[in-house]
Design an enzyme around this catalytic site. Structure first.
Site, mmCIF file in Angstrom:
data_model
loop_
_atom_site.group_PDB
_atom_site.id
_atom_site.type_symbol
_atom_site.label_atom_id
_atom_site.label_comp_id
_atom_site.label_asym_id
_atom_site.label_seq_id
_atom_site.Cartn_x
_atom_site.Cartn_y
_atom_site.Cartn_z
ATOM 1 N N GLY A 25 -6.215 -11.167 -3.639
ATOM 2 C CA GLY A 25 -5.850 -10.388 -2.096
ATOM 3 C C GLY A 25 -4.953 -10.659 -1.562
ATOM 4 O O GLY A 25 -4.042 -10.710 -2.509
ATOM 5 N N SER A 26 -4.677 -11.187 -0.164
ATOM 6 C CA SER A 26 -4.234 -10.593 0.577
ATOM 7 C C SER A 26 -2.096 -11.383 -0.095
ATOM 8 O O SER A 26 -1.233 -10.962 -0.075
ATOM 9 C CB SER A 26 -3.748 -10.471 1.779
ATOM 10 O OG SER A 26 -4.597 -9.387 2.282
#
Lengths: 564, 152
Positions: A281-282
């Site tokens: 993810g981020s």
């Protein structure tokens, strides 16, 4: 007369010759005896030198298991050692009454299978092993049975006094004391290791590893607390030295107790840091931003239009913390804008993006002492869409260890170092490493990470005084064939202190729930970030990082002193 | 003459044989001692390994932490509690001594038998100003002393 005189002369001659021969024989005999005495004497001296060495004869004990070196942490605290234990065996030829023996043995050792033992004794040859690793008390009781067919052998047995605390790194051994996993296996493959560390406190040979038991304990405890608080399925974390690449702590919960080796086989207890691959993810945005900065494609003042979602093919990329406006580069980072990250990656282009990730070691297995990491899952056909999604951490699965390792050059001035579980000095790490990023890129990344903790999604990670910088990551897990909005994998990638980074902390939580403690949210900023903050707060003093408070709060406070 | 030499030699052989037997027995006894000492060393080493394992078992961080929470009135040091020696001046030190005694004396009232331990010279000088309140914690003086010493 002359006849007799002649005869006399002949006789005298013969006698003289006879005497001469006799003297010759006598000398020969003397020589023979002398030689024999010298031989015997020499043999005696030789025997005297050899003697009967110590431990010879009946005093020798029979050990079937190998003796292993101790494993100690970087400060010499014991993580694994050998102690001797007795193994009970029976010699069927000496057994008087099999049934009686079996009955007596099972009365002392109730977990021994009677039928199986009886069968083995009937068919066995000279050695039937009954039970390993007896306690001294059990051994005493068996002695008292007075059965002639029973005997013991002394065997080494591995114990791990710290229990599950560092199990994933230290590893474990099989019943014959051979290394099965982790450092234990590495030690078996590299016996020269014990010679590298001769200056240990004990006289036993030992191998020291890079873990710090104190840090390891804090990491494990805080992860355990986070797992309970946020009701996560699993939690994992790693602490690394950014300059030397040493792993100071590695924990993956649920873990196993190496003293109970059967636990290690349970699939749920695997080392998620080194052998689990995840779409992170981020947190991946740190690589995207570092990429555009390093290629010189953007500066801190650059802007990216995040007013509307990106539609590509049948996919829509939108923002979680949507601002719907044009964002400056630091804002893309602090608001964790997917749109912004995707646009940055497009600016880099597919090839450069891939080359950049490859340079950081995210596209191949990373070799470590405890085994190569799991292979990353790379898209088979790396297209424009892949680049866009990988920019914010979806579509490329890597192990958290690789993620942490790839982050090192982002925070240590641009030098890629290999991760290690053995002690390594910072100078050595820096001289061994290769430069992969510009110094300015690293400085800019530190500024962004610190900004994110001060003003962005990572606010709750701000451990007072330790200048934490970091990036949150909330990834949606693939459930069935779709990304699920309820099964999340949250992580926090951080470094401290950001003004002169020393350590990297990565925390990952698997499926944390919305609980009141995280403001009924399940994003990384509300669970992984505060966990990382708590860890930094506790390991900072252990690692000797001087805290610095804003302003002049650090006064000599007599009341505080008195409270000690 | 020859007889005398022979007698001497025979006597010599007997004496040597006796000495050799003596040495031989001694050597055998020593060998046994070596063997038993070797065994003893092995046993001690095994016992040591057990003790070392036990020592580290008892020193597990989680156990120490549990015990500390139970028996000590201490908590982890907060960043604001840490100062470097350079930032402490003499004045800070004098003030702190006064405040420590002020804070500590009521708390320590039930235990008046505790006598202040020997203080560094400089500390004694300031302590004379308020001899009545020097029921200061003995270890407080110990903690302060190094700070004060290096601040000069």
């Amino acid at each position: 007369m002359s006849e007799s005189a002649k005869w006399n002369a002949a006789a005298a001659r013969a006698e003289r010759a006879y005497l001469a021969r006799g003297r010759y024989r006598f000398r020969l005999a003397c020589l023979g005896f002398a030689l024999a005495f010298v031989l015997i004497g020499g043999r005696l001296v030789a025997l005297g030198f050899i003697g009967s060495g110590p431990g010879g004869g009946s005093l020798r004990d029979i050990s079937t298991t190998v003796h292993r070196p101790d494993i100690v942490d970087r400060n010499g605290r014991l993580l694994a050692t050998d102690i001797k234990g007795a193994t009970l065996y029976a010699d069927p030829q000496k057994v008087v009454d099999i049934d009686e023996l079996v009955e007596q043995v099972t009365s002392v050792l109730p977990d021994v299978n009677a039928a199986e033992l009886r069968e083995k004794l009937k068919n066995g040859r000279r050695f039937v092993r009954i039970r390993r690793e007896l306690t001294p008390r059990q051994q005493e009781e068996i002695y008292e049975l007075g059965q002639p067919g029973l005997d013991f052998i002394q065997e080494y047995r591995r114990v791990y006094p710290m229990g599950p605390t560092a199990s994933h790194v230290v590893g474990l051994v099989d019943v014959d004391n051979r290394g099965l996993a982790g450092i234990e296996k590495f030690v078996d493959d590299n016996p020269q290791l014990t010679m590298l560390h001769p200056d240990t406190p004990s006289t036993e040979e030992s191998v020291s590893i890079s873990l710090d038991l104190g840090v390891q304990h804090v990491l494990r405890e805080e992860l355990g607390r986070a797992m309970a608080t946020y009701r996560a399925k699993a939690a994992a974390g790693i602490v690394m030295d950014v300059h030397s690449g040493e792993v100071l702590a590695l924990s993956s919960l649920p873990d196993f107790d190496p003293n109970r080796r059967e636990q290690a086989l349970e699939k749920d207890r695997l080392n998620r840091i080194g052998f689990g691959v995840y779409e992170m993810g981020s947190v991946f945005k740190v690589f995207t931003v570092a990429g555009v900065l390093d290629y010189g494609l953007a500066s801190m003042q650059s802007t990216f239009d995040a007013t509307s979602p990106i539609h590509y093919a049948s996919f829509t990329i939108s923002d979680f913390h949507g601002q719907h406006r044009v964002l400056r580069l630091p804002e893309v980072f602090t608001y964790s804008s997917n749109i912004g990250a995707a646009k940055m990656a497009l600016e880099m282009g597919i090839d450069r993006h891939r080359a950049f990730l490859k340079k950081l070691g995210l596209l191949s297995r990373t070799p470590t002492e405890i085994g190569d990491t799991a292979a990353p899952i790379i898209p088979a056909h790396w297209q424009k869409l892949n680049t866009m999604t990988i920019a914010f951490g979806h579509g490329l699965s890597v192990t958290p260890l690789q993620l942490a390792t790839a982050t090192l050059p982002l925070v240590n001035g641009g030098i890629a170092v290999t991760p290690t579980f053995l002690p390594r000095s910072r100078e050595e790490g820096m001289s061994m490493g290769t430069r992969v990023l510009k110094r300015q890129t690293s400085a800019a990344m530190l500024k962004l990470m610190r900004l994110n903790v001060l003003k962005g999604t990572g606010k709750r990670a701000n451990a007072e005084g330790y200048r934490v910088g970091g990036k949150t990551g909330t990834a949606e897990k693939v459930v069935g064939r779709h990304y699920s909005t309820s099964s999340l994998l949250t992580s926090f990638l951080s470094t401290f202190p950001t003004d002169a980074p020393e350590y990297l902390v990565l925390v990952m939580l698997d499926e944390p729930q919305r609980v009141p403690e995280s403001s009924n949210q399940a994003t990384a900023g509300t669970n992984a970030a505060p966990t990382a903050g708590k860890i930094v707060e506790r390991i900072g003093p252990i690692l000797g990082v001087a805290p610095r408070l804003p302003g002049d709060q650090r006064q000599f406070d007599a009341k505080v002193l008195a409270s000690y | 003459m020859l007889r005398f030499v022979n007698v001497c030699l025979v006597l010599g052989i007997v004496a040597l044989a006796y000495v050799i037997y003596q040495v031989k027995y001694e050597a055998r006894a020593l060998d046994e001692e070596i063997a038993s000492l070797g065994k003893q060393i092995d046993e001690e080493r095994d016992a040591l390994a057990v003790l070392r394992a036990e020592w580290s078992l008892l020193n597990r961080p989680e156990r120490i932490e549990r015990l500390a929470q139970k028996y000590l009135k201490l908590s982890p040091a907060q960043p604001r509690q840490l100062v470097t020696v350079d930032s402490v001046s003499d004045r800070d030190f004098d003030r702190s001594r006064f405040e420590i005694t002020a804070v500590a004396s009521p708390a320590m009232a039930p235990a008046p038998t505790i006598k202040p331990v020997a203080k560094p010279k400089a500390a004694v000088a300031t302590a004379e100003a308020e001899p009545a309140t020097t029921t200061a914690l003995p270890w407080a003086a110990k903690i302060v002393a190094p700070v004060q010493a290096s601040a000069q």
